[in-house]
Enzyme design. Sequence first.
Site, PDB file in Angstrom:
ATOM      1  N   GLU A   1       1.045  -1.223   0.121  1.00 51.80           N
ATOM      2  CA  GLU A   1      -0.149  -0.056   0.108  1.00 51.80           C
ATOM      3  C   GLU A   1       0.927   1.306  -0.123  1.00 51.80           C
ATOM      4  O   GLU A   1       0.446   1.987   0.654  1.00 51.80           O
ATOM      5  CB  GLU A   1      -0.886   0.147   1.101  1.00 51.80           C
ATOM      6  CG  GLU A   1      -2.133  -0.718   1.231  1.00 51.80           C
ATOM      7  CD  GLU A   1      -2.926  -0.712  -0.449  1.00 51.80           C
ATOM      8  OE1 GLU A   1      -3.507  -1.593  -0.748  1.00 51.80           O
ATOM      9  OE2 GLU A   1      -2.926   0.601  -0.736  1.00 51.80           O
TER      10      GLU A   1
HETATM   11  C1  LIG Z   1       2.551  -9.900  -0.063  1.00 46.77           C
HETATM   12  C2  LIG Z   1       2.509  -8.661  -0.978  1.00 46.77           C
HETATM   13  C3  LIG Z   1       1.193  -8.155  -1.057  1.00 46.77           C
HETATM   14  C4  LIG Z   1       0.618  -7.197  -2.020  1.00 46.77           C
HETATM   15  N1  LIG Z   1      -0.383  -7.050  -2.395  1.00 46.77           N
HETATM   16  C5  LIG Z   1      -0.849  -6.041  -3.527  1.00 46.77           C
HETATM   17  C6  LIG Z   1      -1.929  -5.927  -4.229  1.00 46.77           C
HETATM   18  O1  LIG Z   1      -2.801  -6.516  -3.643  1.00 46.77           O
HETATM   19  N2  LIG Z   1      -2.066  -5.244  -5.110  1.00 46.77           N
HETATM   20  C7  LIG Z   1      -1.251  -4.470  -5.897  1.00 46.77           C
HETATM   21  O2  LIG Z   1      -1.284  -3.769  -6.894  1.00 46.77           O
HETATM   22  N3  LIG Z   1      -0.110  -4.507  -5.168  1.00 46.77           N
HETATM   23  C8  LIG Z   1       0.422  -5.253  -4.061  1.00 46.77           C
HETATM   24  N4  LIG Z   1       1.542  -5.604  -3.534  1.00 46.77           N
HETATM   25  C9  LIG Z   1       2.752  -4.664  -4.067  1.00 46.77           C
HETATM   26  C10 LIG Z   1       3.176  -3.752  -3.061  1.00 46.77           C
HETATM   27  O3  LIG Z   1       2.321  -2.564  -2.949  1.00 46.77           O
HETATM   28  C11 LIG Z   1       4.430  -3.205  -3.878  1.00 46.77           C
HETATM   29  O4  LIG Z   1       5.488  -4.173  -3.576  1.00 46.77           O
HETATM   30  C12 LIG Z   1       4.944  -1.773  -3.014  1.00 46.77           C
HETATM   31  O5  LIG Z   1       4.200  -0.691  -3.331  1.00 46.77           O
HETATM   32  C13 LIG Z   1       6.491  -1.352  -3.479  1.00 46.77           C
HETATM   33  O6  LIG Z   1       6.597  -1.493  -4.769  1.00 46.77           O
HETATM   34  P1  LIG Z   1       8.034  -2.271  -5.216  1.00 46.77           P
HETATM   35  O7  LIG Z   1       8.135  -3.658  -4.361  1.00 46.77           O
HETATM   36  O8  LIG Z   1       7.870  -2.288  -6.710  1.00 46.77           O
HETATM   37  O9  LIG Z   1       9.195  -1.577  -4.577  1.00 46.77           O
HETATM   38  P2  LIG Z   1      10.086  -0.407  -5.392  1.00 46.77           P
HETATM   39  O10 LIG Z   1       8.994   0.499  -5.722  1.00 46.77           O
HETATM   40  O11 LIG Z   1      11.039  -0.825  -6.273  1.00 46.77           O
HETATM   41  O12 LIG Z   1      10.734   0.342  -3.915  1.00 46.77           O
HETATM   42  C14 LIG Z   1      12.010  -0.083  -3.665  1.00 46.77           C
HETATM   43  C15 LIG Z   1      12.420   0.646  -2.639  1.00 46.77           C
HETATM   44  O13 LIG Z   1      12.750   2.068  -3.156  1.00 46.77           O
HETATM   45  C16 LIG Z   1      11.854   3.155  -2.432  1.00 46.77           C
HETATM   46  N5  LIG Z   1      11.484   3.987  -3.265  1.00 46.77           N
HETATM   47  C17 LIG Z   1      10.763   4.060  -4.594  1.00 46.77           C
HETATM   48  N6  LIG Z   1      10.687   4.934  -5.069  1.00 46.77           N
HETATM   49  C18 LIG Z   1      10.875   6.008  -4.300  1.00 46.77           C
HETATM   50  C19 LIG Z   1      10.981   7.600  -4.277  1.00 46.77           C
HETATM   51  N7  LIG Z   1      10.538   8.000  -5.392  1.00 46.77           N
HETATM   52  N8  LIG Z   1      11.365   8.125  -3.123  1.00 46.77           N
HETATM   53  C20 LIG Z   1      11.969   7.395  -2.051  1.00 46.77           C
HETATM   54  N9  LIG Z   1      12.184   6.226  -2.152  1.00 46.77           N
HETATM   55  C21 LIG Z   1      11.623   5.351  -3.082  1.00 46.77           C
HETATM   56  C22 LIG Z   1      10.816   2.371  -1.747  1.00 46.77           C
HETATM   57  O14 LIG Z   1      10.343   3.087  -0.630  1.00 46.77           O
HETATM   58  C23 LIG Z   1      11.399   1.064  -1.382  1.00 46.77           C
HETATM   59  O15 LIG Z   1      12.085   1.027  -0.124  1.00 46.77           O
HETATM   60  C24 LIG Z   1       1.953  -6.360  -2.619  1.00 46.77           C
HETATM   61  C25 LIG Z   1       3.246  -6.788  -2.074  1.00 46.77           C
HETATM   62  C26 LIG Z   1       3.484  -7.752  -1.614  1.00 46.77           C
HETATM   63  C27 LIG Z   1       4.915  -8.245  -1.247  1.00 46.77           C
END
Ligand SMILES: Cc1cc2nc3c(=O)[nH]c(=O)nc-3n(C[C@H](O)[C@H](O)[C@H](O)COP(=O)(O)OP(=O)(O)OC[C@H]3O[C@@H](n4cnc5c(N)ncnc54)[C@H](O)[C@@H]3O)c2cc1C
Length: 595
Positions: free
Chosen positions: A441
């Site tokens: 989220e």
């Molecule tokens: C168990 C699980 C359930 C989930 N359920 C859902 C779901 O139901 N529906 C759905 O759509 N998604 C879902 N997700 C996805 C989840 O919302 C994302 O994993 C999350 O939003 C982070 O995206 P990412 O994993 O691509 O990380 P990234 O976006 O690659 O981020 C990696 C790191 O970089 C940091 N970062 C990235 N951009 C910036 C910025 N601009 N400024 C500062 N820091 C930054 C982040 O804070 C993080 O620490 C789920 C994930 C998991 C693991």
Amino acid sequence: MPIYKAPVDQMMFLLSDVFQIARYNNLPGFAEASADLIEAILTEAAKLCEEVVQPLNRVGDEEGCTRHPDGSVTTPTGFKAAYKQYAEGGWMGISAPAEFGGQGLPGTMTVAVNELMASANMSFAMYPGLTQGAIAAILLHGTPEQKATYLPKMIEGRWAGTMNLTEPQCGTDLGLLRSKAVKQPDGSYKITGTKIFISAGEHDLSENIVHLVLARLEGAPAGIKGTTLFVAPKVLPNPDGSLGERNGISCGSIEQKMGIHGNATCVINYDGATGWLIGQENRGINAMFTMMNEARMGVGVQGLAISEVAYQNAANYARERLQGRAISGAKFPDRPADPIIVHPDVRRMLMTMHAFNEAARALILWTSLQGDLVHRSDDEKTRQAADDHMGLLTPVIKGVITDVGFANTVLAQQIYGGHGYIVEHGMEQFVRDARIAMIYEGTNGIQALDLVGRKLPKDAGRALQAFFTEVQGFIKEHPNETMKDYVGPLGTALGHLQEATMWLMQNAMTKPDNAGAAAHDYMHLFGLVALGYMWCRMAQAANVKIAAGEAAEIMTSKLVTGRFFMERMLPETGAHLARIQSGAASMMELPAEAF
Ligand SMILES: Cc1cc2nc3c(=O)[nH]c(=O)nc-3n(C[C@H](O)[C@H](O)[C@H](O)COP(=O)(O)OP(=O)(O)OC[C@H]3O[C@@H](n4cnc5c(N)ncnc54)[C@H](O)[C@@H]3O)c2cc1C
């Protein structure tokens, strides 16, 4: 086996005495929600959670979900029967509008029940939680036909819901999403693409799954402003509402993950799946935000819920585990050793969790009452003030309560010593389950940026000013002796928050890295002030009850817990302020190769 006792009395104290829910009687659905009815509903929910849902928590963790070769997914043993009981009990729609089969009660009731559900079994609670988020989005942005088609079945629990945003190359940055949607002559759309990490993406709990999916129309502008939201059900409904053909949506796999094993986290493939527009073309993110705000509050609730159940077990264990003697002299000389609850360091951990949980619950319920005002008040000014509050406090609730909620599960595990590391006691499951709430989220880093970069400056700082005015007003109105241990420290903490805000105004405009570097500390500083304010409100209500000769022992214990928060937790605001004021220089100076 872990235990769980739903904190119904605490919720009643907050709703009746602290926030005086009876004052909201002019809002639709509130007049019916008398204190007696609220207590009866929470007591009934407590029974379901303690007796049916909680015993499945370990089973869900051990079994996980299974994907079969045909793409279908089965949930752990017992989940289906428990879900049936949940749906038949009408829990999905207690706050949903009566015209679609709900009970129209305050949204705050759903939030309270959801805390109990997530404490009992976070993985299980996510299935209805996501459905409630999808219901909220369709209610606000769906057409009358969409509402008639989906809402009654979703509120009944026969159809479930999901939220499909994430793709392999696109998590935080939704502007990168690639799933495509092509308009068809009949007004529907064909959607193609792959979504990953979709919670409750496929399962056997409901007849149908209603996916809300973000995709890009042909020729749409690049970035976030070119995304559109669609509703795409797993099984297409016939015109009479019965189930028709299977849509081109399938579960490619389920993720093996650290925790919440009982919830199916799926790769969902869209192969020319039929979907219909929700809201307007290229405005998908606006519609999605409705769901995300609901969901962010819901994730904050998960942070509290796991912290609460972990605390309850740790407190129980600390009363029973015999090790060493109290440093002030044996407290139980007839036993081979004293229970570990006599040791100040164990007390430190227990009080930290306890003082946080009560204030976090207050902050969540106070904010969800504001959510009810946003949706139900007929006064525009009231709606706007409540909406400002929601916007400002949602990232704080999501970010702070899940960060500290996770830290609290580690404290609870620590109280068990080595036994906390062993699967049998269930403490390591709480740690694993709580961890995800800091990530999904929108990661907590993103919540902090949302607060600092968007919510503070919004409307020339109107929401923040209103928050400051309210807290300052409370401090001024309660100068009396009984409140001095509470409002005094709150005044100091509020001063730190105001100083930090001023520093950001003076130092972040020209150097945006200063804002990024300050965001995490600012969010936690804000959270401490908000939680401190909640303790002041609780202390004031407790004093009123003590003066009236009601529940003196319980209320005195609240006053002590509040004092612990003020003396031992709130002073952290000073450290946050110092870090904020140090700026971004040392954080950003090293080149990337130096890491
Ligand atoms: C168990 C699980 C359930 C989930 N359920 C859902 C779901 O139901 N529906 C759905 O759509 N998604 C879902 N997700 C996805 C989840 O919302 C994302 O994993 C999350 O939003 C982070 O995206 P990412 O994993 O691509 O990380 P990234 O976006 O690659 O981020 C990696 C790191 O970089 C940091 N970062 C990235 N951009 C910036 C910025 N601009 N400024 C500062 N820091 C930054 C982040 O804070 C993080 O620490 C789920 C994930 C998991 C693991």
